[in-house]
Motif scaffolding. Structure first.
Motif, PDB file in Angstrom:
ATOM      1  N   VAL A  98       0.851  -1.182   0.000  1.00 37.89           N
ATOM      2  CA  VAL A  98       0.000   0.000   0.000  1.00 37.89           C
ATOM      3  C   VAL A  98       0.889   1.235   0.000  1.00 37.89           C
ATOM      4  O   VAL A  98       2.074   1.174   0.364  1.00 37.89           O
ATOM      5  N   PRO A  99       0.358   2.378  -0.420  1.00 43.35           N
ATOM      6  CA  PRO A  99       1.158   3.606  -0.387  1.00 43.35           C
ATOM      7  C   PRO A  99       1.585   3.949   1.035  1.00 43.35           C
ATOM      8  O   PRO A  99       0.952   3.547   2.012  1.00 43.35           O
ATOM      9  N   PRO A 100       2.680   4.695   1.183  1.00 50.30           N
ATOM     10  CA  PRO A 100       3.163   5.047   2.528  1.00 50.30           C
ATOM     11  C   PRO A 100       2.144   5.874   3.302  1.00 50.30           C
ATOM     12  O   PRO A 100       1.303   6.563   2.741  1.00 50.30           O
ATOM     13  N   VAL A 101       2.236   5.799   4.632  1.00 53.84           N
ATOM     14  CA  VAL A 101       1.333   6.544   5.497  1.00 53.84           C
ATOM     15  C   VAL A 101       1.723   8.014   5.493  1.00 53.84           C
ATOM     16  O   VAL A 101       2.717   8.430   4.898  1.00 53.84           O
ATOM     17  N   LYS A 102       0.926   8.827   6.169  1.00 50.80           N
ATOM     18  CA  LYS A 102       1.133  10.272   6.127  1.00 50.80           C
ATOM     19  C   LYS A 102       2.328  10.722   6.962  1.00 50.80           C
ATOM     20  O   LYS A 102       2.907  11.768   6.689  1.00 50.80           O
ATOM     21  N   GLU A 103       2.721   9.973   8.002  1.00 50.40           N
ATOM     22  CA  GLU A 103       3.844  10.384   8.845  1.00 50.40           C
ATOM     23  C   GLU A 103       5.143  10.319   8.056  1.00 50.40           C
ATOM     24  O   GLU A 103       5.520   9.258   7.535  1.00 50.40           O
ATOM     25  N   GLY A 104       5.822  11.455   7.945  1.00 46.92           N
ATOM     26  CA  GLY A 104       7.089  11.520   7.231  1.00 46.92           C
ATOM     27  C   GLY A 104       6.965  11.334   5.738  1.00 46.92           C
ATOM     28  O   GLY A 104       7.934  10.972   5.077  1.00 46.92           O
ATOM     29  N   ASN A 105       5.796  11.587   5.178  1.00 50.29           N
ATOM     30  CA  ASN A 105       5.556  11.402   3.743  1.00 50.29           C
ATOM     31  C   ASN A 105       5.867  12.707   3.010  1.00 50.29           C
ATOM     32  O   ASN A 105       5.141  13.699   3.134  1.00 50.29           O
ATOM     33  N   LEU A 106       6.942  12.713   2.255  1.00 53.23           N
ATOM     34  CA  LEU A 106       7.335  13.922   1.531  1.00 53.23           C
ATOM     35  C   LEU A 106       6.411  14.229   0.361  1.00 53.23           C
ATOM     36  O   LEU A 106       6.308  15.381  -0.064  1.00 53.23           O
ATOM     37  N   GLU A 107       5.758  13.214  -0.192  1.00 52.02           N
ATOM     38  CA  GLU A 107       4.863  13.456  -1.319  1.00 52.02           C
ATOM     39  C   GLU A 107       3.687  14.331  -0.910  1.00 52.02           C
ATOM     40  O   GLU A 107       3.203  15.159  -1.687  1.00 52.02           O
ATOM     41  N   LEU A 108       3.196  14.164   0.302  1.00 55.29           N
ATOM     42  CA  LEU A 108       2.095  14.991   0.784  1.00 55.29           C
ATOM     43  C   LEU A 108       2.547  16.416   1.090  1.00 55.29           C
ATOM     44  O   LEU A 108       1.747  17.352   1.034  1.00 55.29           O
ATOM     45  N   ILE A 109       3.804  16.595   1.414  1.00 57.41           N
ATOM     46  CA  ILE A 109       4.307  17.932   1.727  1.00 57.41           C
ATOM     47  C   ILE A 109       4.596  18.723   0.464  1.00 57.41           C
ATOM     48  O   ILE A 109       4.433  19.950   0.419  1.00 57.41           O
ATOM     49  N   LYS A 110       4.983  18.059  -0.619  1.00 59.32           N
ATOM     50  CA  LYS A 110       5.382  18.758  -1.840  1.00 59.32           C
ATOM     51  C   LYS A 110       4.204  19.401  -2.567  1.00 59.32           C
ATOM     52  O   LYS A 110       4.345  20.462  -3.154  1.00 59.32           O
ATOM     53  N   ILE A 111       3.054  18.755  -2.543  1.00 58.03           N
ATOM     54  CA  ILE A 111       1.933  19.244  -3.338  1.00 58.03           C
ATOM     55  C   ILE A 111       1.120  20.273  -2.560  1.00 58.03           C
ATOM     56  O   ILE A 111       1.066  20.247  -1.332  1.00 58.03           O
ATOM     57  N   PRO A 112       0.464  21.227  -3.250  1.00 54.75           N
ATOM     58  CA  PRO A 112      -0.425  22.164  -2.541  1.00 54.75           C
ATOM     59  C   PRO A 112      -1.719  21.481  -2.121  1.00 54.75           C
ATOM     60  O   PRO A 112      -2.150  20.496  -2.730  1.00 54.75           O
ATOM     61  N   ASN A 113      -2.333  21.986  -1.078  1.00 54.07           N
ATOM     62  CA  ASN A 113      -3.581  21.418  -0.578  1.00 54.07           C
ATOM     63  C   ASN A 113      -4.599  22.534  -0.370  1.00 54.07           C
ATOM     64  O   ASN A 113      -4.268  23.724  -0.413  1.00 54.07           O
TER      65      ASN A 113
END
Length: 328
Positions: A98-113
């Motif tokens: 499964v995709p990595p969790v949110k803790e320490g996930n750089l992909e979630l930090i790179k994109i705008p929300n």
């Protein structure tokens, strides 16, 4: 002899790894065979000697059910896994997992929300801006009235994408639309206006469309589009000396008044009436008759819209009525 005694009196210069100072530098300098010398002070924790703190409880576990989300994300910010109480996963699944969790996930930090643009936050923003807004005019209750008082329509587009920059070059494009019937133009100015704009004018909808994209900023393209519309309007009202020398072949569309067809039709009808009756008929009366009006309509449509089966049939019937050939 002198130099040797001088070297003996000077202090010995230590190598850099022994001049580092502190317990760590002293330990590295005197370490022999991978063992610590006796009496060395050993500190646990980070390399700089500071003790490590235990991680605290995440904010998501301390949130209430009715948490005010606008206080968590009051403005645009990067993704914070300890503040978002959602099991979000993102990234490439390793080994068919499964995709990595949110803790320490750089992909979630790179994109705008858009965590700061929730419906509750938007309502709060609108309520704060309401004091600075004016009420909608009661007279503009229909789209027709809005088009009458505000005939110019401006169209722009904003783009949202996951990338290193929130700017998109296509967002600078500005499209301006206006109906020619809403502009103060006479017959000469309207025809010259249409000639100047070329394919930007749609005859079926009576709409002029100007698209500007040569400037780097949207505001510059908007100003340039307004400038083009202003110049076209004023240029269409000018009458150049060579425009008075235009002949029937140079006209943008066929005009019945004072044309050769009008003259020939009147002469033909006057000769027919002179043979059939002795009463005199004025030219004005003949021009207002149904026979001439039908022939005029068929002739104008044939010249302006081109030769189609329907237009040719209508022209044929009008000529037969004009020459009184229906009885034959």
């Amino acid at each position: 002899w002198a130099s040797g005694s001088l070297a003996a009196r000077l202090p010995r210069r230590l190598p850099p790894w022994q001049r580092a100072g502190g317990a760590a530098g002293y330990a590295v300098g005197l370490r022999v065979g991978g063992k610590d010398p006796p009496g060395m002070a050993v500190r646990k924790g980070r390399p700089n000697g500071r003790p490590m703190r235990e991680p605290g409880t995440p904010r998501t576990e301390k949130m209430e059910v009715d948490q005010d989300w606008t206080s968590v994300y009051p403005a645009a910010a990067a993704f914070k896994p300890a503040s978002v109480p959602l099991p979000i996963r993102m990234g490439y699944p390793v080994k068919r997992g499964v995709p990595p969790v949110k803790e320490g996930n750089l992909e979630l930090i790179k994109i705008p929300n858009f965590l700061h643009l929730t419906p509750v936050a938007i309502r709060k923003h609108c309520a704060a801006l309401k004091d600075f807004c004016t009420e909608w005019p009661a007279a503009l209750d229909t789209d027709e009235k809005c088009m009458q008082h505000f005939p110019i329509e401006i169209e722009t587009a904003d783009y949202v994408a996951a990338g290193p920059s929130v700017r998109n070059p296509k967002a600078r494009v500005v499209t301006l639309r206006v109906k020619l019937s809403s502009l103060n133009l006479d017959d000469h100015a309207k025809k010259k206006f249409i000639k100047l704009v070329g394919e930007r004018y749609c005859k079926s909808t009576d709409t002029l469309t100007i698209t500007t994209d040569r400037c780097p900023l949207r505001r510059q393209n908007y100003d340039y589009g307004a400038y083009l519309l202003t110049v076209l309007f004023h240029e269409s009202w000018k009458t150049e000396p060579w425009e008075k020398e235009k002949t029937e072949a140079d006209m943008e569309e066929y005009i019945w008044e004072n044309s050769a067809s009008e003259k020939n039709a009147l002469d033909t009808l006057l000769r027919i009436r002179a043979v059939e009756t002795t009463e005199e008929t004025s030219r004005e009366a003949l021009l207002a008759s149904d026979i001439i009006q039908d022939y005029k309509k068929a002739m104008v449509v044939l010249k302006n819209e081109g030769e189609t089966q329907e237009n040719l049939l209508e022209y044929k019937e009008s000529v037969k009525r004009l020459l009184n050939l229906n009885a034959l």
